[in-house]
Design an enzyme around this catalytic site. Structure first.
Site, mmCIF file in Angstrom:
data_model
loop_
_atom_site.group_PDB
_atom_site.id
_atom_site.type_symbol
_atom_site.label_atom_id
_atom_site.label_comp_id
_atom_site.label_asym_id
_atom_site.label_seq_id
_atom_site.Cartn_x
_atom_site.Cartn_y
_atom_site.Cartn_z
ATOM 1 C CG ASN A 63 -8.142 20.569 1.180
ATOM 2 O OD1 ASN A 63 -9.210 19.821 0.702
ATOM 3 N ND2 ASN A 63 -7.057 20.591 0.868
ATOM 4 C CG ASP A 64 -5.570 24.150 0.719
ATOM 5 O OD1 ASP A 64 -5.608 23.150 2.064
ATOM 6 O OD2 ASP A 64 -4.461 23.965 0.385
ATOM 7 N N PRO A 65 -8.779 27.486 1.150
ATOM 8 C CG PRO A 65 -8.431 29.504 2.424
ATOM 9 C CD PRO A 65 -8.454 28.053 2.422
ATOM 10 C CD GLN A 80 -7.393 22.303 -3.413
ATOM 11 O OE1 GLN A 80 -6.910 21.177 -3.376
ATOM 12 N NE2 GLN A 80 -7.717 22.837 -4.596
ATOM 13 C CB SER A 124 -4.071 25.161 -3.380
ATOM 14 O OG SER A 124 -4.969 24.436 -2.421
#
Ligand SMILES: *[C@@H]1O[C@H](CO)[C@@H](O)[C@H](O)[C@H]1NC(C)=O
Ligand SMILES: *[C@@H]1O[C@H](CO)[C@@H](O)[C@H](O)[C@H]1NC(C)=O
Ligand SMILES: *[C@@H]1O[C@H](CO)[C@@H](O)[C@H](O)[C@H]1NC(C)=O
Ligand SMILES: *[C@H]1O[C@@H](CO)[C@H](O)[C@@H](O)[C@@H]1NC(C)=O
Length: 579
Positions: A63-65, A80, A124
């Site tokens: 998921n998230d950068p 992530q 994150s």
């Protein structure tokens, strides 16, 4: 999102005189699939629908950068990652490096649970380059089973290692814990820090107080001791939990990006937040003064606000690239397939192509364009010029790999007279609903015209990306759609095939509309009017795969349109990706 949340959302969206507003306690982003988290990686990862030139690891969930940065000639992308399976869980910071944002090298995971202050998860965060050229990462650690969130830091073990492979989490962590006024299970995602005029550091992170979304503000003299400011950077009622805030300056003229601490009269500020409830992001433009951010008067500061992308795009993060004086934006696109399908295929999630981002000359919105480096992947090219498209006509763009392509087209029309009237009962803030009614098969006046991407030969499957122009009193409204509703014949349970759409704030005096689409097997990323409106869709065709995918230009409006110019390229795979 479960049906209860959907129902509550529906009630929320349809009641204007709203007094109470309940958000389901389960956070959409962090559904737990305990029984699946330890499932071993499948031996055979299903290659069908994997992207050719987008960023994705060989297997598992992403998921998230996180913490993107440029340091000593190298781009770093953390993200992530679940090392153990294709669903969310066991989250670590995976790490890849690149010299050109296209060819990536996988490194060992950079940050993973190992200390009391991040034992239950490393969520994150962002990177900041401190004076003396010293990078530091701030990230959210989960300290207990109750999901308590704290903010930690990590520093490179060896600054002479060009890849910064190893990261140390010093023992004076956590740097920031929630005080009593803060909901400590909604307290996460620190931004890149910036310096104020007093040379003290600032940083923000997301949260909520009841249904008010909040970007907290902290200050520090030394980057170690942080004190919460009396007032948050910004907060907005009835937006629910804010995740992944991003706060940065943009220049009022030109495309050059700015370092995050720049503050001068020729600068506007941008605050973007990711909305946990809707799973979309919005941003405002505004002024940053006395440690408060105030959105400009004409900005919508809420769920109907401007979006970077009107499709599948979340938890984005930007960074300043000093080597090319630009600000670069990364966003994550999750799958549109069911969790069961994700487990079967052994992977889930991609990072979209990084985009250069700047302020539009109108000052009213941002503009985005794929980083120029992506053009190095362009292979075989085909070109069309001055090609008429009458109502109902479609022409095939032949000679390139339509499943993996970059297409840039400009349409011309002689007149705006045939634009359909805009029905005042339509919701101007719900382009997606309008696109659901007015799809590519619903014939119109000026439009629908555009591209049919990932199309099977007889159009059993296709993902149209198109414009439709409406007349609204003395103004024109341009709708842009990326419609996944006919993208696949597979009729699986849990299929998610939204008719994503946004309006394009574009001047039509030249009677021109341009569209660029980056097509990559299961993703179509489109940029309308040279990046004023962007829409990304995830789709899973069954027939329109590999060499059986086709690309067409089409017009289904009574007004004849002309392809002024069309350039399309086959896209190569990067030489070095994560496999
Ligand atoms: C730090 O990295 C440099 C360059 O890779 C290497 O030569 C050096 O041995 C490293 N130092 C340590 C202590 O690992
Ligand atoms: C605190 O945040 C969590 C997670 O978003 C939420 O479930 C809970 O209801 C919040 N508590 C209050 C008092 O708002
Ligand atoms: C154009 O409209 C006709 C009539 O509704 C429809 O059959 C056709 O599929 C449409 N073309 C596209 C590309 O949607
Ligand atoms: C991506 O998946 C779809 C389909 O399951 C959901 O509807 C979206 O909410 C989800 N998006 C994000 C950002 O998680």
């Amino acid at each position: 999102m479960n049906s209860l949340t959907t129902l509550i959302l529906w009630v929320f969206l349809s009641s204007s005189a709203l007094t109470t507003f309940i958000i389901n306690g389960v956070e959409a982003s962090h559904n737990l699939y305990m029984h699946l988290q330890s499932s071993r990686p499948p031996v055979n990862v299903n290659q069908l629908h994997r992207t050719g030139y987008h960023f994705q690891p060989p297997r598992n969930w992403i998921n998230d950068p996180n913490g993107p940065m440029y340091y000593n000639g190298i781009y770093h992308l953390f993200y992530q990652y679940n090392p153990k399976g294709a669903v969310w869980g066991n989250i670590v910071w995976a790490h890849s490096v690149s010299k050109d944002l296209i060819n990536w090298k996988t490194l060992p995971n950079a940050i993973y649970p190992s200390k009391p202050f991040d034992k239950y998860g490393c969520w994150s965060g962002s990177a900041t380059i401190l004076p003396g050229n010293k990078p530091v990462i701030l990230y959210t650690g989960i300290v207990d089973e109750k999901n308590t969130q704290v903010q930690n830091y990590a520093v490179p073990a060896n600054l002479s290692d060009p890849y910064l492979r190893e990261w140390i989490k010093p023992d004076n962590n956590p740097l920031i814990v929630a005080d009593k006024s803060i909901n400590k299970t909604a307290f996460r995602d620190p931004t890149t820090a910036w310096l104020g005029r007093d040379r003290h550091w600032r940083l923000s992170m997301g949260g909520r107080r009841r249904h008010r979304g909040i970007a907290y503000l902290y200050r520090s003299k030394d980057f170690i001791h942080w004190v919460k400011a009396k007032h948050p950077l910004h907060s907005t009622a009835r937006t629910g939990n804010w995740e992944c805030p991003d706060f940065f300056p943009v220049s009022v003229s030109g495309k050059n990006g700015l370092e995050t601490s720049v503050m001068d009269p020729n600068v506007k500020h941008v605050l973007k937040v990711s909305l946990d409830v809707t799973r979309y992001e919005y941003y405002t433009l505004g002024t940053y003064k006395n440690d408060k951010y105030i959105p400009d008067k004409n900005m919508i500061d809420g769920w109907n606000g401007l979006r970077y992308d009107y499709g599948n795009f979340y938890a984005s993060k930007s960074f300043f690239d000093p080597s090319k004086n630009r600000r670069i934006l990364w966003g994550w696109a999750n799958e549109s397939s069911s969790t069961a399908d994700d487990i079967k295929k052994g992977w889930a999630g991609i990072q979209l192509i990084p985009r250069t981002i700047w302020l539009d000359s109108s000052g009213k919105q941002l503009v985005q364009w794929p980083v120029e480096e992506v053009e190095t992947l362009r292979g075989k090219k085909v070109e069309l010029k001055n090609k008429k498209l009458v109502k109902g006509e479609r022409i095939e763009i032949k000679g390139i790999t339509a499943a993996q392509a970059d297409v840039d087209v400009t349409f011309l029309f002689d007149s705006l007279d045939k634009a359909e009237p805009f029905d005042p009962s339509w919701d101007r803030h719900d382009a997606q609903k309008l696109c659901g009614h007015k799809g590519s098969t619903v014939q119109g006046g000026l439009g629908p015209f555009g591209l049919l991407t990932l199309a099977s030969k007889n159009l059993e499957e296709y993902t149209p990306v198109f414009f439709r122009v409406f007349k609204d009193h003395d103004k024109y409204l341009v709708l842009m759609c990326s419609d996944a509703s006919r993208s696949t014949l597979r009729d699986g349970a849990g299929a998610y095939r939204p008719s994503f759409a946004g309006f394009v704030d574009v001047d039509l005096t030249e009677k021109k509309l341009s569209l660029r689409s980056l097509i990559d097997n299961s993703v179509v990323e489109s940029f309308g009017a040279r990046g004023k409106t962007c829409i990304s869709s995830r789709v899973y065709p069954t027939l329109a795969i590999y060499d059986n995918a086709h690309l067409y230009a089409f017009n289904n409006g009574t007004q004849t349109v002309k392809i002024d110019s069309l350039n399309a390229w086959s896209m190569n795979r990067p030489l070095q990706m994560n496999n």
